[in-house]
Design an enzyme around this catalytic site. Sequence first.
Site, PDB file in Angstrom:
ATOM      1  N   HIS A  19     107.103  40.950  46.286  1.00  0.00           N
ATOM      2  CA  HIS A  19     106.915  40.550  44.888  1.00  0.00           C
ATOM      3  C   HIS A  19     107.173  41.668  43.876  1.00  0.00           C
ATOM      4  O   HIS A  19     107.887  41.439  42.885  1.00  0.00           O
ATOM      5  CB  HIS A  19     105.513  39.962  44.703  1.00  0.00           C
ATOM      6  CG  HIS A  19     105.339  38.623  45.332  1.00  0.00           C
ATOM      7  ND1 HIS A  19     105.394  37.441  44.625  1.00  0.00           N
ATOM      8  CD2 HIS A  19     105.128  38.264  46.623  1.00  0.00           C
ATOM      9  CE1 HIS A  19     105.219  36.425  45.438  1.00  0.00           C
ATOM     10  NE2 HIS A  19     105.050  36.895  46.659  1.00  0.00           N
ATOM     11  N   ASP A 116     104.642  37.827  37.401  1.00  0.00           N
ATOM     12  CA  ASP A 116     104.847  37.060  38.623  1.00  0.00           C
ATOM     13  C   ASP A 116     104.079  35.758  38.460  1.00  0.00           C
ATOM     14  O   ASP A 116     102.927  35.747  38.023  1.00  0.00           O
ATOM     15  CB  ASP A 116     104.320  37.847  39.825  1.00  0.00           C
ATOM     16  CG  ASP A 116     104.697  37.211  41.157  1.00  0.00           C
ATOM     17  OD1 ASP A 116     104.312  36.041  41.393  1.00  0.00           O
ATOM     18  OD2 ASP A 116     105.364  37.876  41.958  1.00  0.00           O
TER      19      ASP A 116
END
Length: 456
Positions: A19, A116
């Site tokens: 991520h 994110d």
Amino acid sequence: MDSASRQHVALIAFPFASHPGNLFAFARALAAAAPDITFSFLTTTFAAATLPPAPPAANLRLCHVADGVPEGGLPPGTTIHGRIGMFLRATPGNFRDGVRAAEEEVGVKVSCVVSDAFLWMTADVAEEIGAQWLPLWTCAPAALLAHVSTDQLRERFGVEKQATAGWADELVDFIPGLSCLRIRDIPDEIVTNWHSDLSILLHRMGNQLTSATAVALNTFDGLDTTIDAALASLFKKTLPIGPLNLLSSPPPLQPGDEKCLSWLDGQEDATVAYVSFGTMVLMPTQSDVSEIAQGLESSGVRFLWSLREEARAGLLPPGFLERTAGRGLVVPWAPQVRVLGHRAVGAFVTHCGWNAVMESVTSGVPMACLPSFADQKTNARMVSAAWGIGEALRGEKVTKEEVVRSMEIVMMGEEGRRMRERIGNLREKAAEAVGPGGSSSENFKSVLEMVRGTAN
């Protein structure tokens, strides 16, 4: 330029697995396209150390936020799930502190928060400071659709493992876009591991994203129009900007990389199976490593295997390296993007994380999928059943026989030839999407307009 006319954007990463790297690639692309804007990238010290070594742009700053780890350090035996729980309990306070510190250092208020998509609570942080919120989903679109449909799936199939076991092969054909998936292909956080910190996070995320002005996606138009349409119907706006791996150049070669590339130079076209399960995946079991090794040996295919030293020691079958020395090479690390782009590579044996799928697609290399956790089962099913660009593991365990079977199909059979043709077509679509005037390029411009506050 005075502070009143300058702009400041905060990017907030989910600091685990791939991520941070994905959001950082996005951040670098934004910083390069908007040199007049300051971008502050907020992540933990641990995650920052995993980012590419190349220096960021002058207008891209790294800022550390608290990770929730106790002052005395991690308790012995802490798992990755334990670390995720610690981090989540530090949110959103650590984000508020990080944004406030970034504003003080830059001297400019943050006007946009790019996060994110996992971090649904950053919507509240953005609202508190009067900034707009733009989430980026870096994983598979099918997994996102499943998470947004969590309540429907749980109502239909339940949440306990023993309750869902009888539904394992039931198709999810009542949700548009997921009709080729079976319950066994749905991420565990949705229908079995529902009480975990990650499951609770993703459930809240699925509900929160529908309120976002737009959701940026790591995919490209033409990969799966059915899923694209389903997501477009659920969100206010979707912006496919991928594949993210095409937004930046491959990382520079590291010492030792030339060994495997030189070895590939000596192989014939499309004759080598590249085997890798990523650098952040959980340590493979002795059984998995042994079965994969036996399968590669029995299949007779040439192979390049990226296997960490700690995973190799004591896990490979006795004599494996010696018996396969003439047609195989095992290395502790490989420059994956360059390897997949090499003419000699004809298959990618992978756990099927979304980064790996995108890198395989953009290289035109079909996959042999051995999924393990998270959205990997979903991705493997899409690769094999929906797009026909790879072969997925049959059953729940890796076996020598399954490895041999997948190698025969992908590397030797007529179906493998058709897979290469299909994935070659997708490779062209991906390149067109990120090219001048392509759909991803135009969507990236829309993101820039949102960041600047000039979007309609």
